[in-house]
Scaffold this motif. Structure first.
Motif, PDB file in Angstrom:
ATOM      1  N   THR A 117       4.729  -1.658  14.330  1.00 61.76           N
ATOM      2  CA  THR A 117       6.237  -1.081  14.401  1.00 61.76           C
ATOM      3  C   THR A 117       7.482  -1.757  13.533  1.00 61.76           C
ATOM      4  O   THR A 117       8.241  -1.176  13.597  1.00 61.76           O
ATOM      5  CB  THR A 117       6.178  -1.235  15.935  1.00 61.76           C
ATOM      6  OG1 THR A 117       6.523  -2.748  16.159  1.00 61.76           O
ATOM      7  CG2 THR A 117       5.363  -0.540  16.574  1.00 61.76           C
ATOM      8  N   ALA A 118       7.136  -3.136  13.251  1.00 60.45           N
ATOM      9  CA  ALA A 118       8.013  -3.711  12.423  1.00 60.45           C
ATOM     10  C   ALA A 118       7.673  -4.521  11.240  1.00 60.45           C
ATOM     11  O   ALA A 118       6.422  -4.547  11.044  1.00 60.45           O
ATOM     12  CB  ALA A 118       8.820  -4.434  13.418  1.00 60.45           C
ATOM     13  N   HIS A 153       9.714 -12.541 -11.081  1.00 53.85           N
ATOM     14  CA  HIS A 153       9.600 -13.491 -10.078  1.00 53.85           C
ATOM     15  C   HIS A 153       8.337 -13.230  -9.441  1.00 53.85           C
ATOM     16  O   HIS A 153       7.264 -13.874  -9.158  1.00 53.85           O
ATOM     17  CB  HIS A 153      10.665 -13.820  -9.258  1.00 53.85           C
ATOM     18  CG  HIS A 153      10.569 -14.963  -8.405  1.00 53.85           C
ATOM     19  ND1 HIS A 153      10.164 -14.677  -7.216  1.00 53.85           N
ATOM     20  CD2 HIS A 153      10.758 -16.146  -8.769  1.00 53.85           C
ATOM     21  CE1 HIS A 153      10.065 -15.962  -6.687  1.00 53.85           C
ATOM     22  NE2 HIS A 153      10.141 -17.036  -7.467  1.00 53.85           N
ATOM     23  N   HIS A 154       8.493 -12.017  -8.641  1.00 50.51           N
ATOM     24  CA  HIS A 154       7.436 -11.322  -7.654  1.00 50.51           C
ATOM     25  C   HIS A 154       7.515 -10.199  -7.226  1.00 50.51           C
ATOM     26  O   HIS A 154       8.506  -9.315  -7.565  1.00 50.51           O
ATOM     27  CB  HIS A 154       7.163 -12.334  -6.504  1.00 50.51           C
ATOM     28  CG  HIS A 154       8.379 -12.139  -5.544  1.00 50.51           C
ATOM     29  ND1 HIS A 154       9.819 -12.487  -5.739  1.00 50.51           N
ATOM     30  CD2 HIS A 154       8.449 -11.357  -4.347  1.00 50.51           C
ATOM     31  CE1 HIS A 154      10.287 -12.036  -4.508  1.00 50.51           C
ATOM     32  NE2 HIS A 154       9.932 -11.319  -3.641  1.00 50.51           N
ATOM     33  N   MET A 155       6.270  -9.408  -6.652  1.00 49.39           N
ATOM     34  CA  MET A 155       6.204  -8.130  -6.220  1.00 49.39           C
ATOM     35  C   MET A 155       6.009  -7.969  -4.784  1.00 49.39           C
ATOM     36  O   MET A 155       5.349  -9.020  -4.394  1.00 49.39           O
ATOM     37  CB  MET A 155       4.931  -7.392  -6.677  1.00 49.39           C
ATOM     38  CG  MET A 155       5.143  -7.274  -8.272  1.00 49.39           C
ATOM     39  SD  MET A 155       6.115  -6.001  -9.048  1.00 49.39           S
ATOM     40  CE  MET A 155       4.980  -4.759  -8.980  1.00 49.39           C
ATOM     41  N   VAL A 156       6.646  -7.290  -3.936  1.00 48.31           N
ATOM     42  CA  VAL A 156       6.418  -7.274  -2.493  1.00 48.31           C
ATOM     43  C   VAL A 156       5.747  -5.905  -2.554  1.00 48.31           C
ATOM     44  O   VAL A 156       5.758  -4.880  -2.897  1.00 48.31           O
ATOM     45  CB  VAL A 156       7.970  -7.027  -1.838  1.00 48.31           C
ATOM     46  CG1 VAL A 156       7.713  -6.608  -0.219  1.00 48.31           C
ATOM     47  CG2 VAL A 156       8.636  -8.131  -1.976  1.00 48.31           C
ATOM     48  N   MET A 157       4.713  -6.133  -1.771  1.00 45.43           N
ATOM     49  CA  MET A 157       3.633  -5.134  -1.624  1.00 45.43           C
ATOM     50  C   MET A 157       3.162  -4.701  -0.065  1.00 45.43           C
ATOM     51  O   MET A 157       3.608  -5.685   0.777  1.00 45.43           O
ATOM     52  CB  MET A 157       2.181  -5.390  -2.547  1.00 45.43           C
ATOM     53  CG  MET A 157       2.360  -5.326  -3.907  1.00 45.43           C
ATOM     54  SD  MET A 157       0.810  -5.692  -5.083  1.00 45.43           S
ATOM     55  CE  MET A 157       0.491  -3.818  -4.867  1.00 45.43           C
ATOM     56  N   ALA A 158       2.271  -3.997   0.053  1.00 43.40           N
ATOM     57  CA  ALA A 158       1.781  -3.666   1.597  1.00 43.40           C
ATOM     58  C   ALA A 158       0.436  -3.225   1.364  1.00 43.40           C
ATOM     59  O   ALA A 158      -0.086  -2.514   0.293  1.00 43.40           O
ATOM     60  CB  ALA A 158       2.506  -2.423   1.813  1.00 43.40           C
ATOM     61  N   ASP A 159      -0.575  -3.693   2.230  1.00 42.12           N
ATOM     62  CA  ASP A 159      -1.992  -3.403   2.326  1.00 42.12           C
ATOM     63  C   ASP A 159      -1.860  -1.956   2.744  1.00 42.12           C
ATOM     64  O   ASP A 159      -1.061  -1.168   3.048  1.00 42.12           O
ATOM     65  CB  ASP A 159      -2.694  -4.444   3.090  1.00 42.12           C
ATOM     66  CG  ASP A 159      -2.457  -4.402   4.540  1.00 42.12           C
ATOM     67  OD1 ASP A 159      -1.885  -3.282   5.079  1.00 42.12           O
ATOM     68  OD2 ASP A 159      -3.004  -5.304   5.061  1.00 42.12           O
ATOM     69  N   PRO A 160      -3.229  -1.504   2.741  1.00 45.58           N
ATOM     70  CA  PRO A 160      -3.484  -0.077   3.060  1.00 45.58           C
ATOM     71  C   PRO A 160      -2.872   0.465   4.790  1.00 45.58           C
ATOM     72  O   PRO A 160      -2.719   1.580   5.042  1.00 45.58           O
ATOM     73  CB  PRO A 160      -4.890   0.265   3.274  1.00 45.58           C
ATOM     74  CG  PRO A 160      -5.385  -0.756   2.142  1.00 45.58           C
ATOM     75  CD  PRO A 160      -4.318  -2.126   2.470  1.00 45.58           C
ATOM     76  N   GLU A 161      -2.575  -0.520   5.492  1.00 48.28           N
ATOM     77  CA  GLU A 161      -1.715  -0.305   6.574  1.00 48.28           C
ATOM     78  C   GLU A 161      -0.511  -0.583   6.731  1.00 48.28           C
ATOM     79  O   GLU A 161      -0.017  -0.536   7.914  1.00 48.28           O
ATOM     80  CB  GLU A 161      -2.892  -0.952   7.791  1.00 48.28           C
ATOM     81  CG  GLU A 161      -4.134  -0.272   7.984  1.00 48.28           C
ATOM     82  CD  GLU A 161      -4.667  -0.719   9.413  1.00 48.28           C
ATOM     83  OE1 GLU A 161      -3.972  -1.595  10.152  1.00 48.28           O
ATOM     84  OE2 GLU A 161      -5.882  -0.058   9.580  1.00 48.28           O
ATOM     85  N   GLY A 162       0.218  -0.759   5.716  1.00 47.45           N
ATOM     86  CA  GLY A 162       1.554  -1.466   5.868  1.00 47.45           C
ATOM     87  C   GLY A 162       2.025  -2.681   6.136  1.00 47.45           C
ATOM     88  O   GLY A 162       3.108  -3.236   5.939  1.00 47.45           O
ATOM     89  N   ASN A 163       1.088  -3.740   6.096  1.00 49.33           N
ATOM     90  CA  ASN A 163       1.481  -5.009   6.226  1.00 49.33           C
ATOM     91  C   ASN A 163       1.873  -5.723   4.975  1.00 49.33           C
ATOM     92  O   ASN A 163       1.249  -5.745   3.718  1.00 49.33           O
ATOM     93  CB  ASN A 163       0.004  -5.850   6.518  1.00 49.33           C
ATOM     94  CG  ASN A 163      -0.458  -5.352   7.767  1.00 49.33           C
ATOM     95  OD1 ASN A 163       0.257  -5.551   9.037  1.00 49.33           O
ATOM     96  ND2 ASN A 163      -1.619  -4.748   8.051  1.00 49.33           N
ATOM     97  N   GLU A 164       2.965  -6.312   5.256  1.00 52.60           N
ATOM     98  CA  GLU A 164       3.728  -6.752   3.797  1.00 52.60           C
ATOM     99  C   GLU A 164       3.416  -8.073   3.230  1.00 52.60           C
ATOM    100  O   GLU A 164       2.648  -8.875   4.114  1.00 52.60           O
ATOM    101  CB  GLU A 164       5.269  -6.842   3.911  1.00 52.60           C
ATOM    102  CG  GLU A 164       5.966  -5.777   4.335  1.00 52.60           C
ATOM    103  CD  GLU A 164       5.883  -5.686   5.949  1.00 52.60           C
ATOM    104  OE1 GLU A 164       5.425  -6.102   6.833  1.00 52.60           O
ATOM    105  OE2 GLU A 164       6.533  -4.361   6.213  1.00 52.60           O
TER     106      GLU A 164
END
Length: 144
Positions: free
Chosen positions: A80-81, A125-136
């Protein structure tokens, strides 16, 4: 002596996330604890609800025994967040800023192909990503 940590990631599909994180981290399936031969045997010792199964979780480990173990456990409630704690995937290698950024970009592209998504790019510097379920999580160069 410092304490060791394990990480636990809640999810909707443990198998899906296990495959992604094995690819992302180079981890492998952790064997069940001795004397158990399978995760099903290990889980049978707990008083779990009838609808729980070994497929509801995945247990991963660093094959070199250096990184923390990662448990991936199915939960009924959705994400949820934004995560309050996230994983940083550190890309190995040396070189100047341009070389490091090229490795970060290449790793991010590999993880997109594995099911991840780029959320933000902090060039150089870096990339912010998400796994297949949206976990950053972040992809960055390893510290020197």
């Amino acid at each position: 002596m410092a304490a060791r940590i394990d990480l636990t990631l809640d999810c909707a599909d443990a198998r899906l996330l296990a495959e992604f994180w094995k690819s992302a981290l180079g981890y492998v399936d952790e064997p069940p604890p001795a004397p158990f031969r399978t995760r099903e045997e290990w889980l049978a010792q707990f008083d779990l609800p009838d609808d729980d199964s070994a497929d509801d979780g995945a247990w991963l480990c660093d094959p070199d025994g250096v990184g923390p173990r990662l448990s991936i456990v199915r939960v009924s409630e959705p994400k949820t967040a934004k995560n309050r704690l996230h994983i940083d995937v550190r890309v190995p290698g040396h070189g100047g800023p341009g070389e490091k950024w090229a490795r970060i970009k290449a790793e991010s592209e590999r993880l997109v192909a594995a099911g991840g998504a780029v959320l933000a790019e902090f060039e150089g510097h870096h990339m912010v990503m998400a796994d297949p379920e949206g976990n950053e999580f972040c992809v960055a160069a390893a510290s020197a």
